[in-house]
Design an enzyme around this catalytic site. Sequence first.
Site, PDB file in Angstrom:
ATOM      1  N   LYS A   1       0.869  -1.183   0.000  1.00 55.36           N
ATOM      2  CA  LYS A   1       0.000   0.000   0.000  1.00 55.36           C
ATOM      3  C   LYS A   1       0.902   1.228   0.000  1.00 55.36           C
ATOM      4  O   LYS A   1       2.047   1.163   0.430  1.00 55.36           O
ATOM      5  CB  LYS A   1      -0.887  -0.005   1.254  1.00 55.36           C
ATOM      6  CG  LYS A   1      -2.113   0.867   1.145  1.00 55.36           C
ATOM      7  CD  LYS A   1      -3.284   0.148   0.506  1.00 55.36           C
ATOM      8  CE  LYS A   1      -4.451   1.076   0.298  1.00 55.36           C
ATOM      9  NZ  LYS A   1      -5.654   0.361  -0.139  1.00 55.36           N
TER      10      LYS A   1
ATOM     11  N   ASP B   1      -7.004   4.520  -4.447  1.00 53.32           N
ATOM     12  CA  ASP B   1      -7.651   4.379  -3.135  1.00 53.32           C
ATOM     13  C   ASP B   1      -8.228   5.775  -2.859  1.00 53.32           C
ATOM     14  O   ASP B   1      -8.398   6.565  -3.797  1.00 53.32           O
ATOM     15  CB  ASP B   1      -6.629   3.946  -2.068  1.00 53.32           C
ATOM     16  CG  ASP B   1      -7.277   3.550  -0.733  1.00 53.32           C
ATOM     17  OD1 ASP B   1      -7.785   2.427  -0.636  1.00 53.32           O
ATOM     18  OD2 ASP B   1      -7.284   4.365   0.211  1.00 53.32           O
TER      19      ASP B   1
HETATM   20  P1  NDP Z   1     -12.902   8.185  -2.164  1.00 50.97           P
HETATM   21  O1  NDP Z   1     -11.850   9.192  -1.988  1.00 50.97           O
HETATM   22  O2  NDP Z   1     -13.466   7.967  -3.525  1.00 50.97           O
HETATM   23  O3  NDP Z   1     -14.117   8.484  -1.163  1.00 50.97           O
HETATM   24  C1  NDP Z   1     -13.977   8.584   0.216  1.00 50.97           C
HETATM   25  C2  NDP Z   1     -15.300   9.082   0.765  1.00 50.97           C
HETATM   26  O4  NDP Z   1     -15.268   9.003   2.185  1.00 50.97           O
HETATM   27  C3  NDP Z   1     -15.581  10.543   0.420  1.00 50.97           C
HETATM   28  O5  NDP Z   1     -16.963  10.702   0.242  1.00 50.97           O
HETATM   29  C4  NDP Z   1     -15.090  11.287   1.663  1.00 50.97           C
HETATM   30  O6  NDP Z   1     -15.723  12.531   1.875  1.00 50.97           O
HETATM   31  C5  NDP Z   1     -15.532  10.300   2.723  1.00 50.97           C
HETATM   32  N1  NDP Z   1     -14.774  10.493   3.957  1.00 50.97           N
HETATM   33  C6  NDP Z   1     -13.431  10.465   4.105  1.00 50.97           C
HETATM   34  N2  NDP Z   1     -13.113  10.677   5.395  1.00 50.97           N
HETATM   35  C7  NDP Z   1     -14.299  10.803   6.039  1.00 50.97           C
HETATM   36  C8  NDP Z   1     -14.648  11.024   7.384  1.00 50.97           C
HETATM   37  N3  NDP Z   1     -13.706  11.147   8.317  1.00 50.97           N
HETATM   38  N4  NDP Z   1     -15.976  11.099   7.692  1.00 50.97           N
HETATM   39  C9  NDP Z   1     -16.927  10.975   6.741  1.00 50.97           C
HETATM   40  N5  NDP Z   1     -16.647  10.774   5.459  1.00 50.97           N
HETATM   41  C10 NDP Z   1     -15.345  10.681   5.114  1.00 50.97           C
HETATM   42  O7  NDP Z   1     -12.302   6.805  -1.584  1.00 50.97           O
HETATM   43  P2  NDP Z   1     -12.746   5.327  -1.897  1.00 50.97           P
HETATM   44  O8  NDP Z   1     -14.226   5.259  -2.040  1.00 50.97           O
HETATM   45  O9  NDP Z   1     -11.891   4.788  -2.970  1.00 50.97           O
HETATM   46  O10 NDP Z   1     -12.295   4.576  -0.548  1.00 50.97           O
HETATM   47  C11 NDP Z   1     -13.099   4.568   0.625  1.00 50.97           C
HETATM   48  C12 NDP Z   1     -12.618   3.477   1.550  1.00 50.97           C
HETATM   49  O11 NDP Z   1     -12.668   2.213   0.879  1.00 50.97           O
HETATM   50  C13 NDP Z   1     -11.184   3.606   2.061  1.00 50.97           C
HETATM   51  O12 NDP Z   1     -11.104   3.056   3.364  1.00 50.97           O
HETATM   52  C14 NDP Z   1     -10.404   2.719   1.103  1.00 50.97           C
HETATM   53  O13 NDP Z   1      -9.187   2.270   1.665  1.00 50.97           O
HETATM   54  C15 NDP Z   1     -11.393   1.585   0.929  1.00 50.97           C
HETATM   55  N6  NDP Z   1     -11.195   0.775  -0.260  1.00 50.97           N
HETATM   56  C16 NDP Z   1     -11.176   1.330  -1.507  1.00 50.97           C
HETATM   57  C17 NDP Z   1     -11.007   0.546  -2.613  1.00 50.97           C
HETATM   58  C18 NDP Z   1     -11.125   1.099  -3.998  1.00 50.97           C
HETATM   59  O14 NDP Z   1     -11.177   0.288  -4.940  1.00 50.97           O
HETATM   60  N7  NDP Z   1     -11.202   2.392  -4.199  1.00 50.97           N
HETATM   61  C19 NDP Z   1     -10.742  -0.910  -2.494  1.00 50.97           C
HETATM   62  C20 NDP Z   1     -10.887  -1.417  -1.144  1.00 50.97           C
HETATM   63  C21 NDP Z   1     -11.059  -0.579  -0.086  1.00 50.97           C
HETATM   64  P3  NDP Z   1     -15.223  13.873   1.131  1.00 50.97           P
HETATM   65  O15 NDP Z   1     -15.804  13.785  -0.247  1.00 50.97           O
HETATM   66  O16 NDP Z   1     -15.766  14.947   1.962  1.00 50.97           O
HETATM   67  O17 NDP Z   1     -13.715  13.798   1.133  1.00 50.97           O
END
Ligand code: NDP
Length: 443
Positions: free
Chosen positions: A123, A163
């Site tokens: 990672k 991610d």
């Molecule tokens: P994105 O950046 O696309 O989205 C993250 C989302 O979470 C945004 O809406 C963000 O809000 C919100 N967010 C972040 N921090 C907080 C918080 N403290 N409280 C509330 N909302 C929050 O990321 P991903 O969707 O790609 O990833 C999300 C999770 O999934 C992570 O843990 C990642 O490691 C995991 N993951 C992702 C994979 C992938 O294929 N992308 C694969 C496996 C796991 P805002 O828009 O305001 O920033």
Amino acid sequence: MLEEIYAHVLRRNPGEREFHQAVREVLESLPVVVERRPELCDGSLLDRLCEPERQVIFRVPWTDDEGRVHVNRGFRVEFNSALGPYKGGLRFHPTVNLDIVKFLAFEQTFKNALTGMPIGGGKGGSDFDPKGRSDAEVMRFCQSFMTELQRHIGEHTDVPAGDTGVGAREIGYLFGQYRRITNRFEAGVLTGKGVGWGGSHARPEATGYGLVVFTAEMLRVRDLDLDGMRVVVSGSGNVAIHAAEKAAASGATVVACSDSGGYVVDEGGLDLDLLKQVKLTDRARLSAYAEQRGADAEYREGGRVWDVACDVALPCATQNELDEDAARTLIGNGVRAVAEGANMPTTPEAVRALREADVLFAPGKAANAGGVATSALEMQQNASRTLWTFEKTEDRLTEIMKHIHHTCHETAERYGRPGDYVAGANIAGFELVGESMQAQGII
Ligand code: NDP
């Protein structure tokens, strides 16, 4: 012995709380394995399993649109390559530090094993915040980041992906710089690429879609069906939106989602086209969704999306976002299942409360593995210079998620922990990685 190994991890990695949490969660599942398979659990193997093979930290200087120079920090933790080249995403977010990257890389090792694909665990990322930055600034940052990272990666060595904060735009800039520096069109060096230049269909959808396939399988064990259920997701990024899309396609009503500013409740079901426009295209705040949606939706600044009653909760934002208090609220509102789309979003206390209340619980290292599994399918397509159809790729993803569910369920039963998907995922992942490490000697 497991206590000793954990104490050693604490001493060696002071202050790294998320990493400690991730290691403890796996070690807590292992006493039954120590008992039944002592040959696999010798101290040296477990010590090596908890120590990354390589950790790289580097300076990332870049210039903003006003000509000011910024210095961020870049990370790549190559945790375990017993099963294949290191594989795992890059996260760009101000909270990124060595602790976060190390916990994610550790989790990734077991997750990747569960997919059944030949990929190791890694990672990376940076404390760079893409929010509010122009495309030109993001491009300059990505180019500077890749100028160093390229020394450490390669299609047979280490294959990063996206991610949090790293989507199609960032992968494009990163790939462009890699290609320029190396003078090679090495498609298999990064995944999450655009379909026109080596990407795979269904990769953006894969984590969220796979999460819902896993959830449906888990519900099926109890003769329950997503059709007609109320679903709440946290986050509104890549994983959250595609989980919502698949849940809605399965007949559920997705009534709420959140971002880091607040959450939105839309009792009739989220308008997913509008949500995609606001969060993925415009990169705007969730409040803009409620403004454009009108009277149907209500935006709540701050607060907790877990206060919205639901049958299924899908935490898809970030680590430790669902604590014990939130779990008790969900239980009080009759939740049937919680499945992690994000990595480690549920605190250990919350997991315990959910398990004690007999709520189905799916850990991220199993439930969100669809993203990396489809990344491995992208590598497979790159290696054979082909592009599968969306349908073929999604079918493979569905098959893989069902296989992961079956593996976790069956392993939990085999080790006397029926219905405990945390134990099932940790033990099955450990057996796969541990057996390969053992076969390859002390390295
Ligand atoms: P994105 O950046 O696309 O989205 C993250 C989302 O979470 C945004 O809406 C963000 O809000 C919100 N967010 C972040 N921090 C907080 C918080 N403290 N409280 C509330 N909302 C929050 O990321 P991903 O969707 O790609 O990833 C999300 C999770 O999934 C992570 O843990 C990642 O490691 C995991 N993951 C992702 C994979 C992938 O294929 N992308 C694969 C496996 C796991 P805002 O828009 O305001 O920033």
